[in-house]
Design a protein around this motif. Structure first.
Motif, PDB file in Angstrom:
ATOM      1  N   ASP A 162      34.292 -68.300  52.364  1.00 24.20           N
ATOM      2  CA  ASP A 162      35.155 -68.733  52.725  1.00 24.20           C
ATOM      3  C   ASP A 162      36.502 -67.796  53.022  1.00 24.20           C
ATOM      4  N   GLN A 163      36.522 -67.038  53.948  1.00 25.54           N
ATOM      5  CA  GLN A 163      37.669 -65.996  54.262  1.00 25.54           C
ATOM      6  C   GLN A 163      38.541 -66.703  54.356  1.00 25.54           C
ATOM      7  N   ASP A 164      39.540 -65.363  54.042  1.00 25.31           N
ATOM      8  CA  ASP A 164      41.107 -65.550  54.116  1.00 25.31           C
ATOM      9  C   ASP A 164      41.340 -64.803  55.219  1.00 25.31           C
ATOM     10  N   ALA A 165      41.596 -65.376  56.459  1.00 22.19           N
ATOM     11  CA  ALA A 165      41.933 -64.531  57.429  1.00 22.19           C
ATOM     12  C   ALA A 165      43.507 -64.066  57.417  1.00 22.19           C
ATOM     13  N   THR A 166      44.315 -65.246  56.796  1.00 16.06           N
ATOM     14  CA  THR A 166      45.710 -65.212  56.947  1.00 16.06           C
ATOM     15  C   THR A 166      46.583 -63.701  56.255  1.00 16.06           C
ATOM     16  N   ARG A 167      45.481 -62.843  55.620  1.00 16.78           N
ATOM     17  CA  ARG A 167      45.552 -62.137  54.744  1.00 16.78           C
ATOM     18  C   ARG A 167      45.115 -60.992  54.933  1.00 16.78           C
ATOM     19  N   PRO A 168      45.456 -59.034  55.068  1.00 22.32           N
ATOM     20  CA  PRO A 168      44.782 -58.161  55.210  1.00 22.32           C
ATOM     21  C   PRO A 168      44.256 -58.153  54.646  1.00 22.32           C
ATOM     22  N   VAL A 169      42.707 -56.825  54.377  1.00 17.93           N
ATOM     23  CA  VAL A 169      42.206 -56.637  53.966  1.00 17.93           C
ATOM     24  C   VAL A 169      42.280 -55.428  51.968  1.00 17.93           C
ATOM     25  N   ALA A 170      42.356 -55.765  50.861  1.00 14.90           N
ATOM     26  CA  ALA A 170      42.213 -54.965  49.478  1.00 14.90           C
ATOM     27  C   ALA A 170      42.044 -53.666  50.532  1.00 14.90           C
ATOM     28  N   PRO A 171      42.427 -52.588  50.482  1.00 13.59           N
ATOM     29  CA  PRO A 171      42.164 -51.795  50.913  1.00 13.59           C
ATOM     30  C   PRO A 171      41.330 -50.669  49.806  1.00 13.59           C
ATOM     31  N   TRP A 172      40.379 -50.299  50.364  1.00 16.95           N
ATOM     32  CA  TRP A 172      39.044 -49.317  49.315  1.00 16.95           C
ATOM     33  C   TRP A 172      39.723 -47.844  48.867  1.00 16.95           C
ATOM     34  N   TYR A 173      39.828 -48.121  47.791  1.00 15.34           N
ATOM     35  CA  TYR A 173      40.377 -47.175  46.420  1.00 15.34           C
ATOM     36  C   TYR A 173      41.225 -47.654  45.996  1.00 15.34           C
ATOM     37  N   SER A 174      41.924 -48.987  46.324  1.00 11.16           N
ATOM     38  CA  SER A 174      43.246 -49.363  45.497  1.00 11.16           C
ATOM     39  C   SER A 174      43.150 -50.105  44.490  1.00 11.16           C
ATOM     40  N   THR A 175      44.333 -50.282  44.400  1.00  8.62           N
ATOM     41  CA  THR A 175      44.298 -51.465  42.858  1.00  8.62           C
ATOM     42  C   THR A 175      44.314 -52.963  42.731  1.00  8.62           C
ATOM     43  N   VAL A 176      43.842 -53.737  42.051  1.00  9.23           N
ATOM     44  CA  VAL A 176      44.223 -54.793  42.553  1.00  9.23           C
ATOM     45  C   VAL A 176      44.457 -54.913  41.061  1.00  9.23           C
ATOM     46  N   TYR A 177      44.992 -55.985  40.993  1.00  2.00           N
ATOM     47  CA  TYR A 177      45.507 -56.706  39.440  1.00  2.00           C
ATOM     48  C   TYR A 177      44.564 -58.864  39.075  1.00  2.00           C
ATOM     49  N   GLY A 178      44.052 -58.562  38.449  1.00  2.00           N
ATOM     50  CA  GLY A 178      43.533 -60.023  38.253  1.00  2.00           C
ATOM     51  C   GLY A 178      42.577 -60.795  37.231  1.00  2.00           C
ATOM     52  N   TYR A 179      41.876 -61.487  37.337  1.00  2.00           N
ATOM     53  CA  TYR A 179      41.615 -62.088  36.125  1.00  2.00           C
ATOM     54  C   TYR A 179      39.869 -62.366  36.775  1.00  2.00           C
ATOM     55  N   ASP A 180      38.510 -61.747  35.849  1.00  2.00           N
ATOM     56  CA  ASP A 180      37.634 -61.570  36.028  1.00  2.00           C
ATOM     57  C   ASP A 180      37.046 -63.215  35.326  1.00  2.00           C
ATOM     58  N   LEU A 181      36.562 -63.803  36.491  1.00  2.00           N
ATOM     59  CA  LEU A 181      36.164 -65.110  36.262  1.00  2.00           C
ATOM     60  C   LEU A 181      34.658 -65.280  35.955  1.00  2.00           C
ATOM     61  N   GLU A 182      33.689 -64.105  35.728  1.00  2.00           N
ATOM     62  CA  GLU A 182      32.749 -63.958  34.704  1.00  2.00           C
ATOM     63  C   GLU A 182      31.379 -64.361  35.981  1.00  2.00           C
ATOM     64  N   ASN A 183      31.487 -64.335  37.208  1.00  2.00           N
ATOM     65  CA  ASN A 183      30.756 -65.486  37.774  1.00  2.00           C
ATOM     66  C   ASN A 183      30.482 -64.212  38.858  1.00  2.00           C
ATOM     67  N   GLY A 184      30.614 -63.619  38.677  1.00  4.33           N
ATOM     68  CA  GLY A 184      30.517 -62.477  39.998  1.00  4.33           C
ATOM     69  C   GLY A 184      31.833 -61.938  41.104  1.00  4.33           C
ATOM     70  N   TRP A 185      33.205 -62.561  40.762  1.00  4.54           N
ATOM     71  CA  TRP A 185      34.894 -63.195  41.149  1.00  4.54           C
ATOM     72  C   TRP A 185      35.896 -63.073  40.713  1.00  4.54           C
ATOM     73  N   VAL A 186      36.578 -62.436  40.694  1.00  5.25           N
ATOM     74  CA  VAL A 186      38.123 -61.885  40.617  1.00  5.25           C
ATOM     75  C   VAL A 186      39.352 -62.826  41.259  1.00  5.25           C
ATOM     76  N   GLU A 187      39.984 -63.754  40.505  1.00  5.90           N
ATOM     77  CA  GLU A 187      40.857 -64.160  40.675  1.00  5.90           C
ATOM     78  C   GLU A 187      42.305 -63.214  40.981  1.00  5.90           C
TER      79      GLU A 187
END
Length: 142
Positions: A92-117
């Motif tokens: 389910d790729q989001d084609a409307t936004r650019p990728v998160a660049p390698w070695y950048s920082t993102v903030y989110g919530y670990d869903l503990e299922n292999g995904w981060v919201e």
């Protein structure tokens, strides 16, 4: 009168001694119950997604977003970064936004299922296959 139906043999045997009208009513209820139980794959997936979202909302109620590094040390992908997803589904790729660049920082919530919201919307996979691609800064030391 004049209404036809395609009887289920098991139901027909159970209703052998009742009137034709009652048979139709019982059979209609039986078919309706079967239809209500028969979720399509999409309906079930949407149901599961809503359940996950409710769980996530409950989980996040008091939680603070966590910092993650979009890490390419092990994957060694020849891309600009990690693609966002609209849901915790790799396809389910989001084609409307650019990728998160390698070695950048993102903030989110670990869903503990292999995904981060990700804070602000969207999802990132914590792994590509078995390879970690989101790491916690404190855990970076080898």
């Amino acid at each position: 009168a004049g209404v036809s139906y395609d009887p289920d043999p098991k139901m027909e045997e159970n209703l052998r001694h009742v009137s034709h009208t009652l048979r139709l009513k019982v059979y209609d209820e039986y078919e309706s119950a079967l239809e209500r139980r028969a979720f399509s794959e999409r309906e079930y997936a949407e149901f599961e997604m809503r359940s996950v979202e409710r769980e996530n909302d409950t989980y996040r109620a008091g939680a603070q977003p966590q910092e993650f590094i979009v890490d390419n040390r092990w994957l060694k992908a020849q891309t600009d970064g990690l693609g966002y997803r609209n849901s915790p589904d790799f396809q389910d790729q989001d084609a409307t936004r650019p990728v998160a660049p390698w070695y950048s920082t993102v903030y989110g919530y670990d869903l503990e299922n292999g995904w981060v919201e990700v804070e602000g919307g969207g999802y990132l996979p914590a792994f590509v296959g078995d390879t970690p691609v989101l790491t916690i800064p404190d855990a970076e030391a080898d």
